[in-house]
Each structure stands twice: as C-alpha cells, then as structure tokens.
Design a protein around this motif. Sequence first.
Motif, PDB file in Angstrom:
ATOM      1  N   MET A   1       0.836  -1.202   0.000  1.00  0.00           N
ATOM      2  CA  MET A   1       0.000   0.000   0.000  1.00  0.00           C
ATOM      3  C   MET A   1       0.870   1.252   0.000  1.00  0.00           C
ATOM      4  O   MET A   1       1.987   1.242   0.539  1.00  0.00           O
ATOM      5  CB  MET A   1      -0.891   0.019   1.244  1.00  0.00           C
ATOM      6  CG  MET A   1      -2.080  -0.910   1.161  1.00  0.00           C
ATOM      7  SD  MET A   1      -3.201  -0.685   2.555  1.00  0.00           S
ATOM      8  CE  MET A   1      -4.503  -1.783   2.059  1.00  0.00           C
ATOM      9  N   PRO A   2       0.392   2.319  -0.541  1.00  0.00           N
ATOM     10  CA  PRO A   2       1.166   3.559  -0.540  1.00  0.00           C
ATOM     11  C   PRO A   2       1.264   4.130   0.861  1.00  0.00           C
ATOM     12  O   PRO A   2       0.506   3.789   1.761  1.00  0.00           O
ATOM     13  CB  PRO A   2       0.349   4.475  -1.461  1.00  0.00           C
ATOM     14  CG  PRO A   2      -1.033   3.920  -1.424  1.00  0.00           C
ATOM     15  CD  PRO A   2      -0.873   2.453  -1.278  1.00  0.00           C
ATOM     16  N   ASP A   3       2.223   5.038   1.058  1.00  0.00           N
ATOM     17  CA  ASP A   3       2.447   5.627   2.371  1.00  0.00           C
ATOM     18  C   ASP A   3       1.431   6.694   2.717  1.00  0.00           C
ATOM     19  O   ASP A   3       1.326   7.100   3.866  1.00  0.00           O
ATOM     20  CB  ASP A   3       3.858   6.236   2.435  1.00  0.00           C
ATOM     21  CG  ASP A   3       4.926   5.157   2.454  1.00  0.00           C
ATOM     22  OD1 ASP A   3       4.613   4.029   2.889  1.00  0.00           O
ATOM     23  OD2 ASP A   3       6.053   5.432   2.026  1.00  0.00           O
ATOM     24  N   SER A   4       0.717   7.203   1.748  1.00  0.00           N
ATOM     25  CA  SER A   4      -0.200   8.295   2.042  1.00  0.00           C
ATOM     26  C   SER A   4      -1.412   8.200   1.130  1.00  0.00           C
ATOM     27  O   SER A   4      -1.460   7.400   0.200  1.00  0.00           O
ATOM     28  CB  SER A   4       0.495   9.648   1.847  1.00  0.00           C
ATOM     29  OG  SER A   4       0.912   9.793   0.504  1.00  0.00           O
ATOM     30  N   GLY A   5      -2.394   9.037   1.420  1.00  0.00           N
ATOM     31  CA  GLY A   5      -3.588   9.069   0.600  1.00  0.00           C
ATOM     32  C   GLY A   5      -4.591   8.015   1.005  1.00  0.00           C
ATOM     33  O   GLY A   5      -4.430   7.287   1.980  1.00  0.00           O
ATOM     34  N   TYR A   6      -5.651   7.951   0.221  1.00  0.00           N
ATOM     35  CA  TYR A   6      -6.718   6.987   0.443  1.00  0.00           C
ATOM     36  C   TYR A   6      -6.965   6.303  -0.893  1.00  0.00           C
ATOM     37  O   TYR A   6      -7.647   6.844  -1.764  1.00  0.00           O
ATOM     38  CB  TYR A   6      -7.977   7.704   0.950  1.00  0.00           C
ATOM     39  CG  TYR A   6      -9.101   6.771   1.303  1.00  0.00           C
ATOM     40  CD1 TYR A   6      -9.205   6.240   2.586  1.00  0.00           C
ATOM     41  CD2 TYR A   6     -10.052   6.406   0.362  1.00  0.00           C
ATOM     42  CE1 TYR A   6     -10.226   5.370   2.911  1.00  0.00           C
ATOM     43  CE2 TYR A   6     -11.084   5.529   0.672  1.00  0.00           C
ATOM     44  CZ  TYR A   6     -11.163   5.017   1.946  1.00  0.00           C
ATOM     45  OH  TYR A   6     -12.177   4.155   2.269  1.00  0.00           O
ATOM     46  N   PRO A   7      -6.398   5.112  -1.112  1.00  0.00           N
ATOM     47  CA  PRO A   7      -6.380   4.512  -2.460  1.00  0.00           C
ATOM     48  C   PRO A   7      -7.649   3.765  -2.841  1.00  0.00           C
ATOM     49  O   PRO A   7      -7.606   2.743  -3.507  1.00  0.00           O
ATOM     50  CB  PRO A   7      -5.190   3.555  -2.365  1.00  0.00           C
ATOM     51  CG  PRO A   7      -5.175   3.131  -0.940  1.00  0.00           C
ATOM     52  CD  PRO A   7      -5.596   4.341  -0.148  1.00  0.00           C
ATOM     53  N   TRP A   8      -8.794   4.269  -2.428  1.00  0.00           N
ATOM     54  CA  TRP A   8     -10.086   3.727  -2.843  1.00  0.00           C
ATOM     55  C   TRP A   8     -10.981   4.889  -3.252  1.00  0.00           C
ATOM     56  O   TRP A   8     -10.830   6.002  -2.745  1.00  0.00           O
ATOM     57  CB  TRP A   8     -10.750   2.943  -1.698  1.00  0.00           C
ATOM     58  CG  TRP A   8     -10.000   1.724  -1.264  1.00  0.00           C
ATOM     59  CD1 TRP A   8     -10.053   0.473  -1.817  1.00  0.00           C
ATOM     60  CD2 TRP A   8      -9.069   1.637  -0.170  1.00  0.00           C
ATOM     61  NE1 TRP A   8      -9.231  -0.383  -1.134  1.00  0.00           N
ATOM     62  CE2 TRP A   8      -8.611   0.305  -0.116  1.00  0.00           C
ATOM     63  CE3 TRP A   8      -8.592   2.548   0.769  1.00  0.00           C
ATOM     64  CZ2 TRP A   8      -7.693  -0.145   0.821  1.00  0.00           C
ATOM     65  CZ3 TRP A   8      -7.675   2.119   1.709  1.00  0.00           C
ATOM     66  CH2 TRP A   8      -7.238   0.785   1.727  1.00  0.00           C
ATOM     67  N   PRO A   9     -11.928   4.651  -4.133  1.00  0.00           N
ATOM     68  CA  PRO A   9     -12.809   5.755  -4.545  1.00  0.00           C
ATOM     69  C   PRO A   9     -13.743   6.171  -3.412  1.00  0.00           C
ATOM     70  O   PRO A   9     -14.126   5.357  -2.562  1.00  0.00           O
ATOM     71  CB  PRO A   9     -13.598   5.153  -5.712  1.00  0.00           C
ATOM     72  CG  PRO A   9     -13.580   3.675  -5.448  1.00  0.00           C
ATOM     73  CD  PRO A   9     -12.240   3.386  -4.821  1.00  0.00           C
TER      74      PRO A   9
END
Length: 430
Positions: A1-9
Amino acid sequence: MPDSGYPWPIETSRLDNGLRVVVSEDRTAPAVAVNLWYDVGSRHEPAGQTGFAHLFEHLMFEGSVNVAKTEHMKLIQGSGGSLNATTNPDRTNYFETVPAEHLELALWLEADRMGGLVPALTQETLDNQRDVVKNERRQRYENVPYGDAWLRLLPLLYPPGHPYHHATIGSMADLNAADLATFQAFHQTYYAPNNAVLTVVGDAEATEVFALADKYFGALPARDDIPPAPDGRTVPATGRPAVEKVTADVPAPRVYVAHRGYPFGSAGYDVLTVLATVLGSGRGSRLYQRLADGERIAQPDLVGAYGVDLAHAPAPLIATATARPGVSAERLAEGLTEVVDELATVPVTAAELDRAKALLSTAWWRQMSTVDGRADTLGRYATQFGDPARAADRLPAWLAVTAEQIAEAAVDVLGAADRVTLTYLPEETP
C-alpha cells in the motif's frame, strides 16, 4: 500500500431530507460495511440529561416499528453478519458488516430504527435498559481497579458547565429522574436524517447505495431545530495544577498526568499524536526506557501515553504509570513528570521519530485494511469535518511532523501550570 492518501474511490450524495451518504466501492471481497454516525454524544447533553446518548445506544437495539425487540441483532447475525454500536463525547455510531447480498437488509434495519424507535419505545424497555447501564457502570467503572480514572480526569480537565466535563456513562441520578417522554424527545431531536452520515464501504456500487438509501431513508423527515452543541473550544486557564489523590482497592500506586492539547483533526493534534507515540508507545518509548527498563520503578506492561480523539475542545494527552512493588506513589510521579518535562528540553532523535512514524503508519493501515475500519473512518471525517476525503490527509500529516514541532508543542502544552495529576493509592491492609 502507498504511504499516504486513500487509495479507494469515495463518492458522496445528500438526500432531500439532509442525510449524507458516503460510498467507497471495494470489490476485493463480497462484503459490505454499513456505518451510521449520528452527530450526538455526551457533549450535546443538556444539564440534567447526562448519559442519554449512551443509553440510546442500548435502546436502539430494543425494537422499532417493524422490528421486534432483539430482532435487529438476530437478523444481522442470521445473515452471517456482525454488528455493534459505540458512544463517545462527540458522536454515536451504529455499524454492521454483512455479506454483500444483505446490504438492503442492513439499510432497512437502520432506517427503521432511525424513524421508528419512538413509537415502539415503552416504559418497560426504558427501565430495563436503565438497569443494564447501571450494571455497565458498576462493571466497567466502579468495581474495577482504577476503573473510574476517566470519570475523575474529565472534571479535572474541564470545568463545570463545559461539554466535556462529564463522562459518556452519565449520571445515574439523571437517568433515573427522566421520564419516558423526555427520552422520546431526545431521540426525536437528534436521531434525524439531517444529523447523520450513512457510510457504505465494500462490494457495492455507489449508484446502488444511493438508490437504496433514498428508498429506505428518503421519506424520514428532517429536523429543522436541532440544537447546536455547547462551544467547548475554550477552557479558561487556571494557572495552577489540579491534583487528586484517591485511596482505593487497587494493587499498586498508579499515576496519571494529563494536559489539554489541541482538538482532534487539527495540525497541533497531529504533532501531539507523534509526541505521545515517542513518549509512551511500546518498549522503545521514553517512558518505558526510563521508568520500566532503566530506573525500574514502573511495571513494564502498565506504562504509556496516548491522546484522546476529542474534536471540539482541547483534547487530553495522558501519560500513566503503575508502580513496581516497593515503589512509592511520590517516586513514581516524580519519574513520570521528569520524562514528560524533558520533551521540551531533550530533542527527539531521528531514530525516535522514525520509530513513532512507523508505529503510526502500521496502525493507520491496520484500520484501513478492513471495510468496517474504512467505513468508520470516512463516517468520522464526514461528520466532524464535512468531508470524508479529509481522511487521506491524516497519515501524511503524521509523517510530516518534525522534532522541532514536537519540542514546540511540548513547551506549549506540557507545562506544569495547567497539569492534571491523578494518583491512586492502595488501601492499607491490616
């Protein structure tokens, strides 16, 4: 998973009656989490009505117009789902995780108790759940060593009349004094669609969820006169520390040191979150290294520090330690305050900062790894800050905190002048 953000719509909508609907589609598994946040907690309770928000957490499982007593739970569990509810000073939330094919059932159940609890609420049900809450108070707060610490810390941190002065469990005197009509009025005031956020995360399309939400919640009327919560953002500084000592049936001396910091969701709270992790999370923390492993005055598994996520007031930062055998409360308190004070004078090292951020990253992605964890998080940010997408800012904010910011926050927040110290002393044995 990425270190930041919210990787879902994230998609949002608002019904004509004001209900906000948040959807985050995730086709990984055929399950959906339904989470309904109501913007009512103990901070909203008028004088004489403490404990009402928490009691309604219980009453909402006791039947509504079309669902008999205990049937809500039976229907969800019989469909292979799980459910629960929680109350805190800021909100009450109700949540289910079910196989995707039972999404419509979960939404119907939540809509029925939003709009249909009051006609089904009886004096017998009310009296029964009052007794349940009394037993909960005894079991969680009164008959457990150190169990009433939170009940004691809140009045020390917040003055009378402040919305966070009393705990969510409330006053048994207030609960006993109120009649059925008073409880019905409380529900009709706060359990309204325009005072709630419905979040669905998992194996469901946004258009489907929006249509089902309108089908089951759309006919419920909005409440135009929901009273605002009292303003708790300002706490007058006393300029003197608050100290309480309690002699009780406890196995060893314990000390709590608490300070008022910044509201949850603010940049300052992010800094204090990292600070608390450096101070008291795990074996690598300063409190553990100094008090448990170094001076050996604190029990290793009973030392730590944490912030409390209160969004509408200077939120508490609490450090605590429990004494080893033969160590006095005075010596323990001295050691605890020394470590807290040194955050303002002994810089946080790069290794401490990296460790704290790694722990916080792990905790964040553990929360985000489940559909129910994501639903609760999105519901929180939509309710408290008006935008579920702000959840994506949290981890990057922690990762951006610097040692200099921690030192500045320590100077600003952790001073002795407004410190709260709560000490438990064991009763003397014959």
